[in-house]
Design an enzyme around this catalytic site. Structure first.
Site, mmCIF file in Angstrom:
data_model
loop_
_atom_site.group_PDB
_atom_site.id
_atom_site.type_symbol
_atom_site.label_atom_id
_atom_site.label_comp_id
_atom_site.label_asym_id
_atom_site.label_seq_id
_atom_site.Cartn_x
_atom_site.Cartn_y
_atom_site.Cartn_z
ATOM 1 N N GLY A 1 0.818 -1.217 0.000
ATOM 2 C CA GLY A 1 0.000 0.000 0.000
ATOM 3 C C GLY A 1 0.840 1.249 0.000
ATOM 4 O O GLY A 1 2.043 1.202 -0.259
ATOM 5 N N ASN A 2 0.193 2.376 0.245
ATOM 6 C CA ASN A 2 0.905 3.650 0.300
ATOM 7 C C ASN A 2 0.253 4.524 1.358
ATOM 8 O O ASN A 2 -0.767 4.172 1.931
ATOM 9 C CB ASN A 2 0.905 4.316 -1.086
ATOM 10 C CG ASN A 2 -0.494 4.612 -1.561
ATOM 11 O OD1 ASN A 2 -1.163 5.491 -1.039
ATOM 12 N ND2 ASN A 2 -0.968 3.848 -2.551
ATOM 13 N N ARG A 3 0.841 5.696 1.607
ATOM 14 C CA ARG A 3 0.429 6.518 2.737
ATOM 15 C C ARG A 3 -0.627 7.561 2.388
ATOM 16 O O ARG A 3 -0.886 8.461 3.168
ATOM 17 C CB ARG A 3 1.654 7.173 3.366
ATOM 18 C CG ARG A 3 2.602 6.134 3.997
ATOM 19 C CD ARG A 3 3.856 6.775 4.575
ATOM 20 N NE ARG A 3 3.534 7.878 5.443
ATOM 21 C CZ ARG A 3 4.013 9.115 5.309
ATOM 22 N NH1 ARG A 3 4.860 9.388 4.349
ATOM 23 N NH2 ARG A 3 3.645 10.058 6.140
#
Ligand code: C5P
Length: 224
Positions: A29-31
């Site tokens: 995932g990412n932030r």
């Protein structure tokens, strides 16, 4: 902002960050928190637009008065965006879409005693959703992309933006710097908007909601 200048307009906004599963309990995932995309959806709705928000794992609540479609992976986001964009006047791709996904998704949990001291993940490129939507653009439709760059130098960031808008074929590209403490998950944002000719058409800083309205001002001017 001009009141209700988007009345009767159909606006599609993607927001948040996609998750690419590795196994039933893990993902890449990412932030991205989804805050800037949610602010755009909220601002567009306040200006009278019919808004579809395609949301991937928002960290905040979706605004009231919009149609919410929740997705998880890049491929799900692509399908939802294609469907919603068919009759949209404005498409804004604010979501952080995973560039790659695991080639294989393990049916059961990946176990370290089976993998040993190191393991390699094989990834495959996800489709570029923004480029696809821009290529399939209907007459009069305005397609907007985002570029989150970690490049600290402004000139270098602009150069990346110039190349990106040409590659993607979008009408507008919103550039913002992200890093460990900037951009993602913050309340404020600082952006530069490039048009298709890579000219700067807006520079704005402030709350994500005020930045959203400034971006919509630029978009509204371009609607026929
Ligand atoms: O190439 P890059 O990821 O920097 O481009 C960012 C822009 O492209 C954003 O608008 C993002 O939503 C979109 N994007 C996309 N499909 C991808 C990767 C990014 O539509 N696979």
């Amino acid at each position: 902002p001009a009141q209700l200048d988007l009345a009767g307009r159909r606006v599609v906004v993607t927001a948040g960050g996609t998750r690419e599963p590795l196994d039933p309990v893990r993902f890449l995932g990412n932030r991205s928190s989804g805050r800037q995309g949610v602010a755009l959806a909220e601002a567009a709705a306040a200006r009278g637009a019919d808004v579809v928000l395609i949301a991937a794992h928002l960290e905040i609540a979706a605004p009231a008065g919009i149609e919410l479609r929740e997705v998880s992976t890049a491929l799900q986001l692509q399908e939802a965006a294609a469907l919603a964009s068919a009759d949209a006047d404005i498409v804004i791709m604010a979501a952080a879409v995973a560039d790659y996904r695991p080639v294989e998704v393990s049916e059961g949990k990946i176990k370290k005693d089976e993998r040993g001291d190191s393991m390699t993940l094989e990834l495959v490129r996800n489709p570029d959703i923004l480029a696809g939507l821009a290529a399939a653009k209907k007459p009069g439709q305005v397609v907007v992309g985002f570029a989150a760059e970690t490049e600290p130098d402004k000139a270098a960031q602009l150069e990346l933006g110039r190349r990106k808008i040409a590659r993607k074929g979008a009408d507008l590209l919103v550039l913002n710097r992200v890093g460990w403490t900037e951009g993602f998950a913050t309340e404020r944002n600082e952006i530069t908007v490039l048009d298709h000719a890579a000219d700067i058409v807006l520079e704005a800083a402030g709350s994500k909601l005020s930045v959203a309205h400034r971006i919509l001002d630029v978009i509204a001017e371009r609607l026929s």
